[in-house]
Write a protein that holds these residues in place. Sequence first.
Motif, PDB file in Angstrom:
ATOM      1  N   UNK A  79     -32.976  50.406  70.898  1.00  0.00           N
ATOM      2  CA  UNK A  79     -32.104  50.268  69.725  1.00  0.00           C
ATOM      3  C   UNK A  79     -30.997  51.303  69.827  1.00  0.00           C
ATOM      4  N   UNK A  80     -29.833  50.958  69.315  1.00  0.00           N
ATOM      5  CA  UNK A  80     -28.709  51.897  69.260  1.00  0.00           C
ATOM      6  C   UNK A  80     -28.180  51.923  67.827  1.00  0.00           C
ATOM      7  N   UNK A  81     -27.988  53.128  67.303  1.00  0.00           N
ATOM      8  CA  UNK A  81     -27.327  53.314  66.007  1.00  0.00           C
ATOM      9  C   UNK A  81     -26.009  54.023  66.290  1.00  0.00           C
ATOM     10  N   UNK A 121     -33.858  45.573  71.244  1.00  0.00           N
ATOM     11  CA  UNK A 121     -34.283  45.115  69.922  1.00  0.00           C
ATOM     12  C   UNK A 121     -33.149  44.980  68.916  1.00  0.00           C
ATOM     13  N   UNK A 122     -32.201  45.959  68.897  1.00  0.00           N
ATOM     14  CA  UNK A 122     -31.343  46.010  67.703  1.00  0.00           C
ATOM     15  C   UNK A 122     -30.163  46.940  67.976  1.00  0.00           C
ATOM     16  N   UNK A 123     -28.957  46.507  67.596  1.00  0.00           N
ATOM     17  CA  UNK A 123     -27.769  47.355  67.610  1.00  0.00           C
ATOM     18  C   UNK A 123     -27.294  47.473  66.162  1.00  0.00           C
ATOM     19  N   UNK A 124     -27.095  48.706  65.706  1.00  0.00           N
ATOM     20  CA  UNK A 124     -26.609  48.951  64.344  1.00  0.00           C
ATOM     21  C   UNK A 124     -25.269  49.678  64.436  1.00  0.00           C
ATOM     22  N   UNK A 125     -24.248  49.136  63.792  1.00  0.00           N
ATOM     23  CA  UNK A 125     -22.889  49.663  63.903  1.00  0.00           C
ATOM     24  C   UNK A 125     -22.341  49.955  62.509  1.00  0.00           C
ATOM     25  N   UNK A 126     -21.955  51.213  62.269  1.00  0.00           N
ATOM     26  CA  UNK A 126     -21.341  51.597  60.992  1.00  0.00           C
ATOM     27  C   UNK A 126     -19.836  51.432  61.122  1.00  0.00           C
ATOM     28  N   UNK A 236     -30.370  53.019  54.021  1.00  0.00           N
ATOM     29  CA  UNK A 236     -30.227  51.625  54.402  1.00  0.00           C
ATOM     30  C   UNK A 236     -30.363  51.466  55.919  1.00  0.00           C
ATOM     31  N   UNK A 237     -29.738  52.345  56.671  1.00  0.00           N
ATOM     32  CA  UNK A 237     -29.812  52.262  58.133  1.00  0.00           C
ATOM     33  C   UNK A 237     -31.252  52.397  58.611  1.00  0.00           C
ATOM     34  N   UNK A 238     -31.991  53.327  58.045  1.00  0.00           N
ATOM     35  CA  UNK A 238     -33.393  53.516  58.457  1.00  0.00           C
ATOM     36  C   UNK A 238     -34.225  52.293  58.084  1.00  0.00           C
ATOM     37  N   UNK A 239     -33.965  51.722  56.912  1.00  0.00           N
ATOM     38  CA  UNK A 239     -34.692  50.501  56.539  1.00  0.00           C
ATOM     39  C   UNK A 239     -34.401  49.376  57.529  1.00  0.00           C
ATOM     40  N   UNK A 240     -33.147  49.273  57.954  1.00  0.00           N
ATOM     41  CA  UNK A 240     -32.782  48.210  58.889  1.00  0.00           C
ATOM     42  C   UNK A 240     -33.421  48.432  60.257  1.00  0.00           C
ATOM     43  N   UNK A 241     -33.440  49.675  60.715  1.00  0.00           N
ATOM     44  CA  UNK A 241     -34.005  49.936  62.037  1.00  0.00           C
ATOM     45  C   UNK A 241     -35.520  49.763  62.029  1.00  0.00           C
TER      46      UNK A 241
END
Length: 601
Positions: A79-81, A121-126, A236-241
Amino acid sequence: MSTILLTGPTGFIGKEVLKQLLQTDHTIMVLIRTEEKYIRLQHELQLTHHNVQPIIGDLTLPEFGLSECDKQLVLKSDSIIHTAGPMDITIDKDTAKQVFLDAANQLMNLCEEIIKQKPFAHFLHVVGYKSPFNEQNIDLTSDPYSLSSRFPEEGPYEQMKFAADLLIRQRARALNIPLSVINPSTVIGDRRTGENEQLSALGLFIHLIRNDLVKAIPSQQGEWLPLVSKSDLAQLIVKLVNQPHPISETYYLLAEKESTPDIEQLFLQMFHELRKDTPQLKVSVSQLRQDWPSQASSVGFPKETLSFIISDDRPRTSVQKVYEEPLTVESILPHIIADVDYRLSHHTPIPTTVIRGRRGNLATLEASHRGTGSPIILLHGLWGGADSWLPLIDQLSTTHPIIAPDLPGFGRSPYHHQSSPIAGTITAVVEMIQNINEPVTLIGHSLGSIIATHANQHIPDSIQQLIHIHPQLDIEEEQTVNFSTLPHEEEHLAEFLVSTGFFSQATDIPVPFLAHLVADLHSPRIRHTTRDMLHELQYQKERFPLQLPPSSKVTIVSNVPTEKLNTPAHLYLPFSNSAPITHPQETANLITDIMTSKLPL
């Protein structure tokens, strides 16, 4: 649990995300520019977790400038944040392209390499609430590097953020990677403490108001600057990850419009909290947009700021599915404004031995190492704030939890806006002590002694010991002080401090303390509060006498010989009225001896 690569861990948003990720079982790799920065981050967050791994690299360098060893570690991410990027709307196009668009492209190249070796698994981008893109309108054929021409009304900062958003969406879809795009509004500080390290955004307005550069209030019904706390964003980011089966979705994160002041109310509140006179002139937001060159000088802020002021709202359905906490900023805004105001004057970080906190409505400095005894509360005098106790906190924290609040209107605490400066301060201290839920030792210095005495009258059962250090005692006729103007040049301020009796002579004043006080008085909030306190102490002191009834729990420490006082237990400390500042070691030793009953009283 996931193996997460976090970009921007020292930034305003990334650091808060890291703090909250530390409460999970994820393995966290932080992309950070230098080992020195990581060491500072370790001290600041007290990082002792074995599941945090520094990766020394730079998003602006080819392949992030990673060593071969670090590259192999990064390839283990699932995963990447991505939170990295400056919060400076005035950066030029080349810089914006490098830090947003080029960095996004490199991160997606990394994802492509990871996918060749293992599932991702997951990429999260702010990104930000102004981005026009979502899952339904992605044009897979558009060239992100040519996107700026589509948004000529935006500056390079937003143009390149939009382009980075589009690029990541395109490549994530091509790679079949679940992508969460988080679009926060203007991000402000900690929801609980009001800490707001970021001095752009809202800090820009506060800077302009402090320096008398806002001549007219921006005003227009329905126009608002959406805000959200960094605490809500990180949660919110932690909930999403943590989601076991993430999906590609866009999440607009804004505080509720109904509970957020409109743009006129926001500016009025900033003037009010900074204790500045409000301009009589108003200028509509639409007028600013239509005729910027002739109107710019009336508001002071750069043109790019206007695009962050909007009239509409954003869809919230996706956020509401995963984040149930109410999104409000109304109650925290006074603390945010006071915190930013303080930071605009003071740029030195606090020692790692203390942490910033909040008790009731008061900002605090608290020992990071908590002793096991009952809490000690330190109430500062008229000159300075909680910072003035820093030399003593280390000495006292080995045995007791230490809490040093900024009194209302000083340091990082918002002013109480009551008619009486002292009465409002007493109320705030009483409420703070009541929130602690256990008996405390209350130590007041100078003005703090007056506050401590009257707090004890309100809640005697909550205060087990009361120590006054150099209280203001009426043993001689006091000299009248001209407080109508407070000098803020070091030489004249030193003379003023001697004239008030706080120091015996100018050479006694520690240079760092004087510099800190000069910086304090550049804040209109602190300057106004200090002047009001001086006025009430001099002309209405009969309303707040320093009553010292005989009591085994009361001890006075002063430089007045014992034979001149008819008071309860008294200890002689042969220094000026500023002993906690000029002689912290001796003062701390005396306090410790009093609390351990080593001295005969």
